[in-house]
Enzyme design. Structure first.
Site, PDB file in Angstrom:
ATOM      1  N   ASN A 138      39.958  33.006  29.954  1.00  0.00           N
ATOM      2  CA  ASN A 138      38.813  33.891  29.884  1.00  0.00           C
ATOM      3  C   ASN A 138      38.518  34.115  28.400  1.00  0.00           C
ATOM      4  O   ASN A 138      39.303  34.749  27.700  1.00  0.00           O
ATOM      5  CB  ASN A 138      39.150  35.206  30.586  1.00  0.00           C
ATOM      6  CG  ASN A 138      38.058  36.248  30.425  1.00  0.00           C
ATOM      7  OD1 ASN A 138      37.012  35.979  29.830  1.00  0.00           O
ATOM      8  ND2 ASN A 138      38.301  37.442  30.941  1.00  0.00           N
ATOM      9  N   THR A 153      23.026  40.426  22.382  1.00  0.00           N
ATOM     10  CA  THR A 153      24.249  39.645  22.129  1.00  0.00           C
ATOM     11  C   THR A 153      23.913  38.368  21.368  1.00  0.00           C
ATOM     12  O   THR A 153      24.661  37.943  20.494  1.00  0.00           O
ATOM     13  CB  THR A 153      25.001  39.291  23.436  1.00  0.00           C
ATOM     14  OG1 THR A 153      24.218  38.389  24.237  1.00  0.00           O
ATOM     15  CG2 THR A 153      25.343  40.528  24.242  1.00  0.00           C
ATOM     16  N   ILE A 161      16.864  25.897  29.523  1.00  0.00           N
ATOM     17  CA  ILE A 161      17.570  24.640  29.741  1.00  0.00           C
ATOM     18  C   ILE A 161      17.958  24.585  31.219  1.00  0.00           C
ATOM     19  O   ILE A 161      18.495  25.568  31.759  1.00  0.00           O
ATOM     20  CB  ILE A 161      18.844  24.563  28.863  1.00  0.00           C
ATOM     21  CG1 ILE A 161      18.494  24.781  27.374  1.00  0.00           C
ATOM     22  CG2 ILE A 161      19.564  23.236  29.074  1.00  0.00           C
ATOM     23  CD1 ILE A 161      17.529  23.779  26.762  1.00  0.00           C
ATOM     24  N   TYR A 189      21.147  40.898  26.860  1.00  0.00           N
ATOM     25  CA  TYR A 189      21.396  39.490  26.514  1.00  0.00           C
ATOM     26  C   TYR A 189      20.879  39.176  25.112  1.00  0.00           C
ATOM     27  O   TYR A 189      21.571  38.567  24.301  1.00  0.00           O
ATOM     28  CB  TYR A 189      20.715  38.599  27.554  1.00  0.00           C
ATOM     29  CG  TYR A 189      20.926  37.115  27.360  1.00  0.00           C
ATOM     30  CD1 TYR A 189      22.183  36.543  27.558  1.00  0.00           C
ATOM     31  CD2 TYR A 189      19.879  36.283  26.989  1.00  0.00           C
ATOM     32  CE1 TYR A 189      22.371  35.168  27.393  1.00  0.00           C
ATOM     33  CE2 TYR A 189      20.056  34.918  26.833  1.00  0.00           C
ATOM     34  CZ  TYR A 189      21.301  34.364  27.033  1.00  0.00           C
ATOM     35  OH  TYR A 189      21.493  33.008  26.879  1.00  0.00           O
ATOM     36  N   ASN A 210      30.482  28.458  23.407  1.00  0.00           N
ATOM     37  CA  ASN A 210      29.389  28.284  24.378  1.00  0.00           C
ATOM     38  C   ASN A 210      29.464  29.246  25.568  1.00  0.00           C
ATOM     39  O   ASN A 210      28.431  29.650  26.090  1.00  0.00           O
ATOM     40  CB  ASN A 210      29.406  26.829  24.874  1.00  0.00           C
ATOM     41  CG  ASN A 210      28.533  26.642  26.094  1.00  0.00           C
ATOM     42  OD1 ASN A 210      27.311  26.571  25.999  1.00  0.00           O
ATOM     43  ND2 ASN A 210      29.164  26.581  27.278  1.00  0.00           N
ATOM     44  N   SER A 218      33.024  23.630  31.745  1.00  0.00           N
ATOM     45  CA  SER A 218      33.093  23.052  33.092  1.00  0.00           C
ATOM     46  C   SER A 218      31.708  22.822  33.688  1.00  0.00           C
ATOM     47  O   SER A 218      31.553  22.017  34.608  1.00  0.00           O
ATOM     48  CB  SER A 218      33.908  23.970  34.016  1.00  0.00           C
ATOM     49  OG  SER A 218      33.452  25.304  33.908  1.00  0.00           O
ATOM     50  N   ARG A 219      30.706  23.542  33.174  1.00  0.00           N
ATOM     51  CA  ARG A 219      29.355  23.413  33.737  1.00  0.00           C
ATOM     52  C   ARG A 219      28.305  23.508  32.635  1.00  0.00           C
ATOM     53  O   ARG A 219      28.611  23.914  31.507  1.00  0.00           O
ATOM     54  CB  ARG A 219      29.101  24.528  34.759  1.00  0.00           C
ATOM     55  CG  ARG A 219      29.953  24.420  35.997  1.00  0.00           C
ATOM     56  CD  ARG A 219      29.618  25.489  37.022  1.00  0.00           C
ATOM     57  NE  ARG A 219      30.206  26.774  36.697  1.00  0.00           N
ATOM     58  CZ  ARG A 219      29.513  27.889  36.482  1.00  0.00           C
ATOM     59  NH1 ARG A 219      28.196  27.873  36.548  1.00  0.00           N
ATOM     60  NH2 ARG A 219      30.125  29.016  36.209  1.00  0.00           N
TER      61      ARG A 219
HETATM   62  P1  NAP Z   1      26.389  28.101  33.071  1.00  0.00           P
HETATM   63  O1  NAP Z   1      25.742  26.879  33.624  1.00  0.00           O
HETATM   64  O2  NAP Z   1      26.315  29.381  33.816  1.00  0.00           O
HETATM   65  O3  NAP Z   1      27.925  27.756  32.741  1.00  0.00           O
HETATM   66  C1  NAP Z   1      28.731  28.749  32.217  1.00  0.00           C
HETATM   67  C2  NAP Z   1      30.032  28.164  31.742  1.00  0.00           C
HETATM   68  O4  NAP Z   1      30.762  29.198  31.082  1.00  0.00           O
HETATM   69  C3  NAP Z   1      30.908  27.646  32.856  1.00  0.00           C
HETATM   70  O5  NAP Z   1      31.615  26.522  32.394  1.00  0.00           O
HETATM   71  C4  NAP Z   1      31.860  28.806  33.128  1.00  0.00           C
HETATM   72  O6  NAP Z   1      33.155  28.432  33.600  1.00  0.00           O
HETATM   73  C5  NAP Z   1      32.017  29.342  31.727  1.00  0.00           C
HETATM   74  N1  NAP Z   1      32.431  30.732  31.683  1.00  0.00           N
HETATM   75  C6  NAP Z   1      31.856  31.810  32.298  1.00  0.00           C
HETATM   76  N2  NAP Z   1      32.544  32.924  32.009  1.00  0.00           N
HETATM   77  C7  NAP Z   1      33.568  32.531  31.199  1.00  0.00           C
HETATM   78  C8  NAP Z   1      34.632  33.215  30.577  1.00  0.00           C
HETATM   79  N3  NAP Z   1      34.786  34.544  30.715  1.00  0.00           N
HETATM   80  N4  NAP Z   1      35.509  32.507  29.821  1.00  0.00           N
HETATM   81  C9  NAP Z   1      35.390  31.166  29.681  1.00  0.00           C
HETATM   82  N5  NAP Z   1      34.403  30.462  30.256  1.00  0.00           N
HETATM   83  C10 NAP Z   1      33.501  31.153  31.000  1.00  0.00           C
HETATM   84  O7  NAP Z   1      25.794  28.464  31.617  1.00  0.00           O
HETATM   85  P2  NAP Z   1      24.805  27.622  30.668  1.00  0.00           P
HETATM   86  O8  NAP Z   1      23.421  27.790  31.137  1.00  0.00           O
HETATM   87  O9  NAP Z   1      25.330  26.263  30.435  1.00  0.00           O
HETATM   88  O10 NAP Z   1      24.940  28.486  29.318  1.00  0.00           O
HETATM   89  C11 NAP Z   1      25.906  28.191  28.352  1.00  0.00           C
HETATM   90  C12 NAP Z   1      25.544  28.913  27.065  1.00  0.00           C
HETATM   91  O11 NAP Z   1      24.212  28.580  26.678  1.00  0.00           O
HETATM   92  C13 NAP Z   1      25.577  30.447  27.177  1.00  0.00           C
HETATM   93  O12 NAP Z   1      26.090  30.994  25.984  1.00  0.00           O
HETATM   94  C14 NAP Z   1      24.108  30.819  27.323  1.00  0.00           C
HETATM   95  O13 NAP Z   1      23.834  32.098  26.868  1.00  0.00           O
HETATM   96  C15 NAP Z   1      23.471  29.753  26.455  1.00  0.00           C
HETATM   97  N6  NAP Z   1      22.061  29.497  26.786  1.00  0.00           N
HETATM   98  C16 NAP Z   1      21.708  28.967  27.999  1.00  0.00           C
HETATM   99  C17 NAP Z   1      20.365  28.734  28.230  1.00  0.00           C
HETATM  100  C18 NAP Z   1      19.884  28.123  29.510  1.00  0.00           C
HETATM  101  O14 NAP Z   1      18.648  28.049  29.686  1.00  0.00           O
HETATM  102  N7  NAP Z   1      20.734  27.670  30.395  1.00  0.00           N
HETATM  103  C19 NAP Z   1      19.393  29.059  27.276  1.00  0.00           C
HETATM  104  C20 NAP Z   1      19.808  29.610  26.069  1.00  0.00           C
HETATM  105  C21 NAP Z   1      21.145  29.814  25.830  1.00  0.00           C
HETATM  106  P3  NAP Z   1      33.538  28.358  35.202  1.00  0.00           P
HETATM  107  O15 NAP Z   1      32.825  27.120  35.719  1.00  0.00           O
HETATM  108  O16 NAP Z   1      34.996  28.192  35.238  1.00  0.00           O
HETATM  109  O17 NAP Z   1      33.020  29.611  35.804  1.00  0.00           O
END
Ligand code: NAP
Length: 249
Positions: A65, A160, A190, A157, A92, A16-17
């Site tokens: 979830n 994991t 990101i 983190y 993801n 979703s995000r």
């Molecule tokens: P984000 O913007 O915080 O979005 C999180 C997404 O995960 C949302 O769609 C949220 O859904 C969903 N979510 C949260 N808890 C959940 C659950 N229990 N079950 C199902 N969906 C759930 O995160 P992001 O930055 O895009 O990160 C996504 C992935 O990339 C993660 O694994 C993160 O560790 C990895 N990552 C991110 C970065 C970065 O810089 N952003 C860097 C390295 C790795 P709702 O909208 O419904 O809450």
């Protein structure tokens, strides 16, 4: 869509995000029918569905979830009932919560382990069972550069995400005989809501450490996911592709 063949299907958790959203949209534009998993934000998930439909493909929003096995099982059932099969799983959905080791809260540990490790394992298991019967499939795990780079405050983190890299290699070896490839992307910083939560001052410091001089975009991560899932990478399995603008060099 790749030339010759039937339409592929992809389930993206946490779509979703942020990065998951970009992956779902990129896959939809590449011709996949897409399952847009979300946890709480239905409106955002429906918006992703709409974008994919407007691009000419099909999509469905599925609330689950990803840290809850029963909900993951229900999600997979709904997905396969809707689209008939699963060709690609993008693990993801993940959370980050920085805490220095001496102040670490047990709730943080449990939350991160439940979603970032158990959630990936639950979803992979459910998808692999379905892919096994077709002798074909692909899993892409979203790891993090924190799996290979020590960032103070990220003991939980990074543990994991290290586990995600390990499960990627192990599952790749285990599932290769069944035509299932498993790879990971390890993004650096990101620009998503996850990063917006970091104080401005700290963000500026991070940018100074990135050779390319900027944060990456969710679309850049999505491009790599689409590539790893495509037949262009048909001989690639068990790999972790780091996308960090050179941060970890
Ligand atoms: P984000 O913007 O915080 O979005 C999180 C997404 O995960 C949302 O769609 C949220 O859904 C969903 N979510 C949260 N808890 C959940 C659950 N229990 N079950 C199902 N969906 C759930 O995160 P992001 O930055 O895009 O990160 C996504 C992935 O990339 C993660 O694994 C993160 O560790 C990895 N990552 C991110 C970065 C970065 O810089 N952003 C860097 C390295 C790795 P709702 O909208 O419904 O809450």
């Amino acid at each position: 869509m790749e030339n010759n063949q039937e339409v592929k299907t992809a389930l993206v958790t946490g779509a979703s995000r942020g990065i998951g959203r970009a992956c779902a949209i990129a896959l939809g534009k590449a011709g996949y029918k897409v399952g847009v998993n979300y946890n709480s934000n239905e409106a955002a998930a429906q918006e992703v569905v709409k974008i994919i439909e407007e691009a000419g493909s099909e999509a469905i929003a599925i609330k689950a979830n990803a840290a809850d096995l029963k909900e993951v099982q229900d999600m997979m059932r709904t997905f396969v009932k809707t689209f008939g099969k699963i060709d690609l799983l993008v693990n993801n959905a993940g959370i980050v919560k920085d805490e220095y080791v001496m102040m670490m809260n047990p709730d943080t540990i449990n939350m991160c382990l439940d979603l970032n490790i158990k959630g990936y394992l639950y979803c992979s298991q459910q998808a692999a069972v379905k892919m096994f019967s077709k002798k074909k499939g692909c899993i892409v795990n979203v790891s993090s550069v924190s799996s290979v780079l020590a960032v103070p405050g990220q003991s939980v983190y990074s543990s994991t995400k290290g586990a995600v890299n390990s499960m990627t290699a192990t599952m790749a070896k285990e599932l290769a005989p069944y035509g299932i490839r498993v790879n990971a992307v390890a993004p650096g910083f990101i620009a998503t809501e996850m990063i917006e939560a970091i104080p401005e001052e700290k963000r500026e410091q991070y940018i100074k450490d990135i050779p390319l001089g900027r944060f990456g975009t969710a679309e850049e991560v999505a491009n790599a996911v689409v590539m790893l899932a495509s037949d262009a990478c048909s001989y690639v399995t068990g790999q972790v592709l780091v996308l960090d603008g050179g941060l970890s060099l």
